[in-house]
Motif scaffolding. Structure first.
Motif, PDB file in Angstrom:
ATOM      1  N   HIS A 252       0.834  -1.200   0.000  1.00  0.00           N
ATOM      2  CA  HIS A 252       0.000   0.000   0.000  1.00  0.00           C
ATOM      3  C   HIS A 252       0.875   1.258   0.000  1.00  0.00           C
ATOM      4  CE1 HIS A 252      -3.150  -2.581   2.374  1.00  0.00           C
ATOM      5  NE2 HIS A 252      -3.045  -2.952   1.107  1.00  0.00           N
ATOM      6  N   ILE A 253       1.866   1.264   0.852  1.00  0.00           N
ATOM      7  CA  ILE A 253       2.742   2.428   0.942  1.00  0.00           C
ATOM      8  C   ILE A 253       3.576   2.556  -0.319  1.00  0.00           C
ATOM      9  CG2 ILE A 253       4.537   3.547   2.309  1.00  0.00           C
ATOM     10  CD1 ILE A 253       1.711   3.248   3.627  1.00  0.00           C
ATOM     11  N   ALA A 254       3.982   1.439  -0.892  1.00  0.00           N
ATOM     12  CA  ALA A 254       4.775   1.476  -2.121  1.00  0.00           C
ATOM     13  C   ALA A 254       4.001   2.134  -3.256  1.00  0.00           C
ATOM     14  CB  ALA A 254       5.203   0.065  -2.515  1.00  0.00           C
ATOM     15  N   ARG A 255       2.719   1.911  -3.319  1.00  0.00           N
ATOM     16  CA  ARG A 255       1.922   2.542  -4.386  1.00  0.00           C
ATOM     17  C   ARG A 255       1.785   4.049  -4.158  1.00  0.00           C
ATOM     18  NH1 ARG A 255      -2.710  -1.744  -6.367  1.00  0.00           N
ATOM     19  NH2 ARG A 255      -1.641  -3.638  -5.690  1.00  0.00           N
ATOM     20  N   HIS A 256       1.679   4.463  -2.903  1.00  0.00           N
ATOM     21  CA  HIS A 256       1.667   5.899  -2.632  1.00  0.00           C
ATOM     22  C   HIS A 256       3.020   6.526  -2.989  1.00  0.00           C
ATOM     23  CE1 HIS A 256      -1.881   4.697  -0.311  1.00  0.00           C
ATOM     24  NE2 HIS A 256      -2.252   5.958  -0.325  1.00  0.00           N
ATOM     25  N   ALA A 257       4.101   5.818  -2.706  1.00  0.00           N
ATOM     26  CA  ALA A 257       5.428   6.315  -3.084  1.00  0.00           C
ATOM     27  C   ALA A 257       5.565   6.382  -4.603  1.00  0.00           C
ATOM     28  CB  ALA A 257       6.510   5.423  -2.493  1.00  0.00           C
ATOM     29  N   ARG A 315      -9.233   5.722  -4.158  1.00  0.00           N
ATOM     30  CA  ARG A 315      -7.814   6.082  -4.224  1.00  0.00           C
ATOM     31  C   ARG A 315      -7.489   7.121  -5.291  1.00  0.00           C
ATOM     32  NH1 ARG A 315      -7.505   0.488  -3.001  1.00  0.00           N
ATOM     33  NH2 ARG A 315      -6.900  -0.135  -5.111  1.00  0.00           N
ATOM     34  N   GLY A 316      -8.486   7.838  -5.771  1.00  0.00           N
ATOM     35  CA  GLY A 316      -8.229   8.902  -6.725  1.00  0.00           C
ATOM     36  C   GLY A 316      -8.024  10.266  -6.093  1.00  0.00           C
ATOM     37  N   LEU A 317      -8.316  10.384  -4.797  1.00  0.00           N
ATOM     38  CA  LEU A 317      -8.255  11.699  -4.156  1.00  0.00           C
ATOM     39  C   LEU A 317      -6.819  12.188  -3.980  1.00  0.00           C
ATOM     40  CD1 LEU A 317      -9.573  14.111  -2.762  1.00  0.00           C
ATOM     41  CD2 LEU A 317      -9.560  12.787  -0.632  1.00  0.00           C
ATOM     42  N   LEU A 318      -5.943  11.355  -3.438  1.00  0.00           N
ATOM     43  CA  LEU A 318      -4.570  11.807  -3.188  1.00  0.00           C
ATOM     44  C   LEU A 318      -3.840  12.191  -4.480  1.00  0.00           C
ATOM     45  CD1 LEU A 318      -5.311  10.710  -0.367  1.00  0.00           C
ATOM     46  CD2 LEU A 318      -2.931   9.959  -0.148  1.00  0.00           C
ATOM     47  N   LEU A 364      -2.137   9.586 -13.295  1.00  0.00           N
ATOM     48  CA  LEU A 364      -1.129   9.262 -12.288  1.00  0.00           C
ATOM     49  C   LEU A 364      -1.561   8.069 -11.434  1.00  0.00           C
ATOM     50  CD1 LEU A 364      -0.075  12.844 -11.147  1.00  0.00           C
ATOM     51  CD2 LEU A 364       1.235  11.253 -12.567  1.00  0.00           C
ATOM     52  N   ALA A 365      -2.851   7.952 -11.158  1.00  0.00           N
ATOM     53  CA  ALA A 365      -3.338   6.792 -10.413  1.00  0.00           C
ATOM     54  C   ALA A 365      -3.079   5.506 -11.192  1.00  0.00           C
ATOM     55  CB  ALA A 365      -4.824   6.944 -10.112  1.00  0.00           C
ATOM     56  N   GLY A 366      -3.269   5.565 -12.513  1.00  0.00           N
ATOM     57  CA  GLY A 366      -3.000   4.389 -13.331  1.00  0.00           C
ATOM     58  C   GLY A 366      -1.522   4.079 -13.439  1.00  0.00           C
ATOM     59  N   ARG A 367      -0.706   5.094 -13.650  1.00  0.00           N
ATOM     60  CA  ARG A 367       0.731   4.876 -13.813  1.00  0.00           C
ATOM     61  C   ARG A 367       1.387   4.363 -12.535  1.00  0.00           C
ATOM     62  NH1 ARG A 367       2.426  10.361 -17.317  1.00  0.00           N
ATOM     63  NH2 ARG A 367       1.275   9.763 -19.219  1.00  0.00           N
ATOM     64  N   SER A 368       0.844   4.730 -11.402  1.00  0.00           N
ATOM     65  CA  SER A 368       1.450   4.351 -10.128  1.00  0.00           C
ATOM     66  C   SER A 368       0.870   3.065  -9.548  1.00  0.00           C
ATOM     67  CB  SER A 368       1.248   5.474  -9.106  1.00  0.00           C
ATOM     68  OG  SER A 368      -0.140   5.680  -8.842  1.00  0.00           O
ATOM     69  N   GLY A 369      -0.240   2.580 -10.098  1.00  0.00           N
ATOM     70  CA  GLY A 369      -0.900   1.410  -9.531  1.00  0.00           C
ATOM     71  C   GLY A 369      -1.841   1.742  -8.387  1.00  0.00           C
ATOM     72  N   MET A 370      -2.084   3.030  -8.143  1.00  0.00           N
ATOM     73  CA  MET A 370      -3.047   3.395  -7.102  1.00  0.00           C
ATOM     74  C   MET A 370      -4.458   2.949  -7.482  1.00  0.00           C
ATOM     75  SD  MET A 370      -1.928   5.088  -4.328  1.00  0.00           S
ATOM     76  CE  MET A 370      -3.103   6.344  -3.814  1.00  0.00           C
ATOM     77  N   GLN A 371      -4.763   2.972  -8.781  1.00  0.00           N
ATOM     78  CA  GLN A 371      -6.058   2.513  -9.255  1.00  0.00           C
ATOM     79  C   GLN A 371      -5.855   1.629 -10.478  1.00  0.00           C
ATOM     80  OE1 GLN A 371      -8.041   6.578  -9.474  1.00  0.00           O
ATOM     81  NE2 GLN A 371      -9.661   5.469  -8.416  1.00  0.00           N
ATOM     82  N   SER A 372      -6.819   0.740 -10.698  1.00  0.00           N
ATOM     83  CA  SER A 372      -6.745  -0.174 -11.837  1.00  0.00           C
ATOM     84  C   SER A 372      -7.195   0.526 -13.117  1.00  0.00           C
ATOM     85  CB  SER A 372      -7.627  -1.392 -11.591  1.00  0.00           C
ATOM     86  OG  SER A 372      -8.993  -1.003 -11.538  1.00  0.00           O
ATOM     87  N   LYS A 373      -6.760  -0.008 -14.243  1.00  0.00           N
ATOM     88  CA  LYS A 373      -7.206   0.517 -15.530  1.00  0.00           C
ATOM     89  C   LYS A 373      -8.721   0.428 -15.646  1.00  0.00           C
ATOM     90  CE  LYS A 373      -6.972  -0.381 -20.508  1.00  0.00           C
ATOM     91  NZ  LYS A 373      -6.462  -1.288 -21.572  1.00  0.00           N
ATOM     92  N   ASP A 374      -9.291  -0.673 -15.189  1.00  0.00           N
ATOM     93  CA  ASP A 374     -10.737  -0.852 -15.267  1.00  0.00           C
ATOM     94  C   ASP A 374     -11.467   0.249 -14.505  1.00  0.00           C
ATOM     95  OD1 ASP A 374     -13.191  -1.946 -15.859  1.00  0.00           O
ATOM     96  OD2 ASP A 374     -13.049  -3.570 -14.396  1.00  0.00           O
ATOM     97  N   MET A 375     -10.957   0.609 -13.311  1.00  0.00           N
ATOM     98  CA  MET A 375     -11.590   1.663 -12.525  1.00  0.00           C
ATOM     99  C   MET A 375     -11.485   3.008 -13.228  1.00  0.00           C
ATOM    100  SD  MET A 375     -13.348   2.444  -9.866  1.00  0.00           S
ATOM    101  CE  MET A 375     -13.226   0.947  -8.874  1.00  0.00           C
ATOM    102  N   ALA A 637       0.921   3.913 -19.056  1.00  0.00           N
ATOM    103  CA  ALA A 637       2.203   3.232 -18.832  1.00  0.00           C
ATOM    104  C   ALA A 637       3.072   4.057 -17.888  1.00  0.00           C
ATOM    105  CB  ALA A 637       2.926   3.020 -20.154  1.00  0.00           C
ATOM    106  N   PRO A 638       3.733   3.418 -16.898  1.00  0.00           N
ATOM    107  CA  PRO A 638       4.568   4.163 -15.936  1.00  0.00           C
ATOM    108  C   PRO A 638       5.678   4.950 -16.618  1.00  0.00           C
ATOM    109  CG  PRO A 638       4.202   1.907 -15.193  1.00  0.00           C
ATOM    110  CD  PRO A 638       3.690   1.978 -16.600  1.00  0.00           C
ATOM    111  N   LYS A 639       6.012   6.106 -16.061  1.00  0.00           N
ATOM    112  CA  LYS A 639       7.101   6.948 -16.564  1.00  0.00           C
ATOM    113  C   LYS A 639       8.296   6.956 -15.615  1.00  0.00           C
ATOM    114  CE  LYS A 639       4.519   8.195 -20.009  1.00  0.00           C
ATOM    115  NZ  LYS A 639       4.777   7.637 -21.366  1.00  0.00           N
ATOM    116  N   ARG A 640       8.084   6.552 -14.380  1.00  0.00           N
ATOM    117  CA  ARG A 640       9.194   6.541 -13.425  1.00  0.00           C
ATOM    118  C   ARG A 640      10.161   5.410 -13.755  1.00  0.00           C
ATOM    119  NH1 ARG A 640       5.041   3.642 -11.355  1.00  0.00           N
ATOM    120  NH2 ARG A 640       5.494   1.790 -10.059  1.00  0.00           N
ATOM    121  N   ARG A 641      11.328   5.500 -13.219  1.00  0.00           N
ATOM    122  CA  ARG A 641      12.305   4.428 -13.394  1.00  0.00           C
ATOM    123  C   ARG A 641      11.907   3.245 -12.519  1.00  0.00           C
ATOM    124  NH1 ARG A 641      18.296   7.366 -13.411  1.00  0.00           N
ATOM    125  NH2 ARG A 641      17.946   8.653 -15.286  1.00  0.00           N
ATOM    126  N   LEU A 642      11.728   2.085 -13.134  1.00  0.00           N
ATOM    127  CA  LEU A 642      11.288   0.898 -12.400  1.00  0.00           C
ATOM    128  C   LEU A 642      12.479   0.005 -12.056  1.00  0.00           C
ATOM    129  CD1 LEU A 642       8.071   0.096 -14.446  1.00  0.00           C
ATOM    130  CD2 LEU A 642       8.228   1.244 -12.257  1.00  0.00           C
TER     131      LEU A 642
END
Length: 642
Positions: A252-257, A315-318, A364-375, A637-642
């Motif tokens: 959970h915290i990793a997705r917020h990060a 999880r779209g608010l933050l 950003l929610a999609g790229r970070s995994g905070m929310q699913s694509k379906d949502m 698609a994520p833009k951060r370095r994975l």
């Protein structure tokens, strides 16, 4: 005819004597009201205000305030209570909750009066030789929702400094120094994006700052508190109703990060030296989502972490409030920025400030995994579906809805689909989706709205001032990414009424809006959270947990049978109401002959109605078309370095 000319500070009246009335009736003339409140000037205030807030009276929700204000001269001093509040886009100052106001100097009471033409202004008579005055009052926070937003519960509180302070008129708020000290209940922990914190027991004191920053730096405090570092000098500070709700898993915290990393990757720089997410997990504190430059106020259900898989829609608010650090706080429409909290704001460009933020929060929610694509796609489907049935589009533009915060203050409306509400959020999001896909496809995916975001909202690392813009600046920045008639694009979609539903971006992505007899995941979760049943696209109404109709869709089957907000459904086909019975009746009516038969009550009067609707249950979904690329996959698609 004799005329008398009256001249005042800001008012010239041509007065015609009452005797000139042709019908013999008395006709008064207005009393001249001179402007007596000094306009804000960009000059330093002479001295530092001291603000002390006693927040220990949790049981009654009362904040006791003492404020010491230096004065440079004798005479009238005008103190202002904040009225026009950033992020609320409207005059929402809680002046009605101020009680027990007293002013003194050297232990002697001072006389004061409230200005009748501006009830937020207090005039105080300052004696000769006075170096400072003291002001004391109580802020009586609401203890139930009927009185306003509840900000104090037995386990937590939300301290907003504009509610517990005043400031001297005649100065930009950024030029007024202030030092804060707040006393919290014993054993509580507080968090705020203010510097120089010193803690002595339950007393929190901070280094001097200016009044603009103070108001922009609220505090969450609570009995049950935990915090996590998210990297990039960002901290997640959480208060909860009970300790058990603070049990977050590492994932959970990793997705917020990841959210923070994706935001920095998008915008390129940080417009903060540190950032504090203030998050309340609660079923008692009043709901909030409010942006600040170096923090944000957020509340979610108490089980945000403990029922993670059931809270995707939450999880779209933050992501939204974090995006505002760049869009809204750093870059701000020039007429929305004001030098103090008395000057009215002009909200016309909220379709950038809020609309594009509502776009980036999903991305950003999609790229970070905070929310699913379906949502994410379901939320766009829900909004596009609503706009496809919204009658008010015929007469009111999206930009005109930016004035709704001032006009309506988010009060319930009898027929919101006809009057429209704050559609600049969600229709803005769909418009910016279209702009992004237009750029991507015209440049073979070499450019996108990401490039606009980096150029327009970027700038200098660590700059947490404000950089204002106007419509032409937005157009110029878009043209720098991809030359196009962006002025015409924006004016047609956002400033012109009578537009078709905003589905062009969805279609450019390789999808289409379709209707199915089961809710999409966003509608499913939204109905579960609200404990209602949304039949907007079938019968044309929503039914709450008490079987009361709300949200009547203009010109819908329910509307045509005179169902209005507040109508209670007593029975379906002669049997007591239940969601399942109503659903079965709507399905049965698809035979083309059987009506949906209801017994309803309003104001103690009962009637039976037959709703001639045969289209079945309908909820909006997005459906992939053809075999071309899925542009949503590229977008998310994520833009951060994975």
């Amino acid at each position: 005819m004799k005329k008398q000319l009256l001249v005042a500070t800001a008012l010239i009246i041509l007065a015609i004597p009452a005797a000139s009335a042709q019908d013999g009736n008395s006709r008064p003339q207005p009393v001249v009201q001179p402007l007596t409140i000094p306009l804000p000037a960009d000059k330093p205030y002479p001295g530092t205000m001291q603000l002390k807030v006693d927040a220990t009276d949790v049981a009654r929700g009362i904040f006791h305030v003492r404020q010491t204000i230096p004065v440079a001269k004798a005479g009238k001093l005008t103190l202002l209570y904040p009225e026009w509040l950033p992020g609320k886009h409207a005059p929402r100052g809680a002046i009605a909750e101020v009680a027990g106001f007293k002013a003194s100097a050297g232990g002697k009471a001072l006389s004061w009066t409230r200005q009748p033409t501006d009830v937020y202004a207090f005039d105080i008579d300052v004696p000769t030789g006075t170096k400072s005055i003291e002001v004391a009052f109580d802020f009586l926070s609401p203890t139930r929702t009927a009185e306003g937003r509840v900000v104090v519960t037995p386990a937590m509180m939300n301290l907003q400094w504009e509610q517990v302070s005043l400031y001297p008129a005649g100065y930009f708020t950024r030029q007024i120094p202030v030092q804060l000290e707040v006393t919290l209940p014993d054993g509580w922990t507080g968090a705020a994006a203010l510097d120089g914190l010193k803690v002595a027991g339950n007393r929190y004191s901070f280094a001097p700052t200016n009044y603009e920053i103070l108001v922009d730096s609220p505090m969450f405090a609570g009995k049950y508190f935990r915090k996590w570092s998210l990297g990039q000098n960002v901290t997640l500070n959480v208060v909860a109703d009970e300790a058990k709700y603070l049990e977050a898993r590492p994932d959970h915290i990793a997705r917020h990060a990841a959210l923070v990393s994706e935001a920095v990757a998008l915008f390129g720089v940080r417009h903060f030296d540190r950032y504090e997410f203030l998050l309340a997990l609660t079923d008692e504190l009043g709901g909030i989502g409010l942006e600040h430059h170096r923090s944000s106020e957020n509340s979610r259900n108490a089980d945000y972490f403990t029922k993670w898989d059931d809270n995707d829609s939450e999880r779209g608010l933050l992501p939204h409030e974090l995006t505002h650090s760049w869009n809204g706080k750093y870059r701000r429409p020039d007429k929305l920025w004001t030098p103090d909290f008395r000057t009215p704001m002009q909200d016309n460009l909220l379709w950038v400030y809020e609309g594009q933020t509502s776009y980036w929060d999903l991305v950003l929610a999609g790229r970070s995994g905070m929310q699913s694509k379906d949502m994410i796609l379901s939320e766009w489907a829900t909004n596009a579906g609503y706009y496809s049935a919204q009658a008010g589009r015929a007469w009111r533009s999206v930009e005109d809805t930016t004035l709704d915060p001032v006009m309506a203050g988010r009060k319930p409306k009898p027929y919101p689909s006809w009057s429209r509400g704050e559609d600049y959020y969600n229709e803005g999001s769909l418009t910016w989706l279209e702009a992004d896909l237009l750029i991507r496809q015209a440049t073979n995916d070499a450019k996108s709205l990401d490039d606009f975001a980096r150029a327009f909202f970027g700038g200098r690392e660590g700059d947490w001032g404000q950089d204002t813009y106007d419509f032409d600046d937005v157009v110029a920045a878009l043209n720098a990414v991809h030359p196009y008639d962006w002025a015409g694009f924006l004016r047609q979609r956002l400033q012109t009424p009578g537009q078709a539903a905003p589905v062009a971006g969805i279609e450019r992505a390789g999808y289409r809006l379709v209707w199915r007899d089961t809710p999409n995941v966003y509608d499913r979760d939204r109905m579960a959270q609200a404990k209602n049943y949304d039949l907007t696209h079938s019968l044309g109404l929503t039914i709450d947990k008490d079987a009361v109709a709300t949200g009547i869709l203009w010109d819908s089957p329910a509307f045509k049978t005179d169902i209005v907000n507040g109508t209670k459904i007593i029975a379906v086909d002669g049997t007591s109401y239940s969601k399942e019975r109503l659903e079965a009746a709507v399905r049965a009516a698809t035979d083309g002959k059987t009506p949906v038969r209801l017994l309803v009550e309003r104001g103690g009067r009962y009637r039976q109605i037959d709703i001639a609707y045969h289209g079945g249950l309908r909820w909006p979904h997005l459906e992939k078309t053809g075999s071309g690329p899925d542009w949503f996959d590229r977008l998310l698609a994520p833009k951060r370095r994975l």
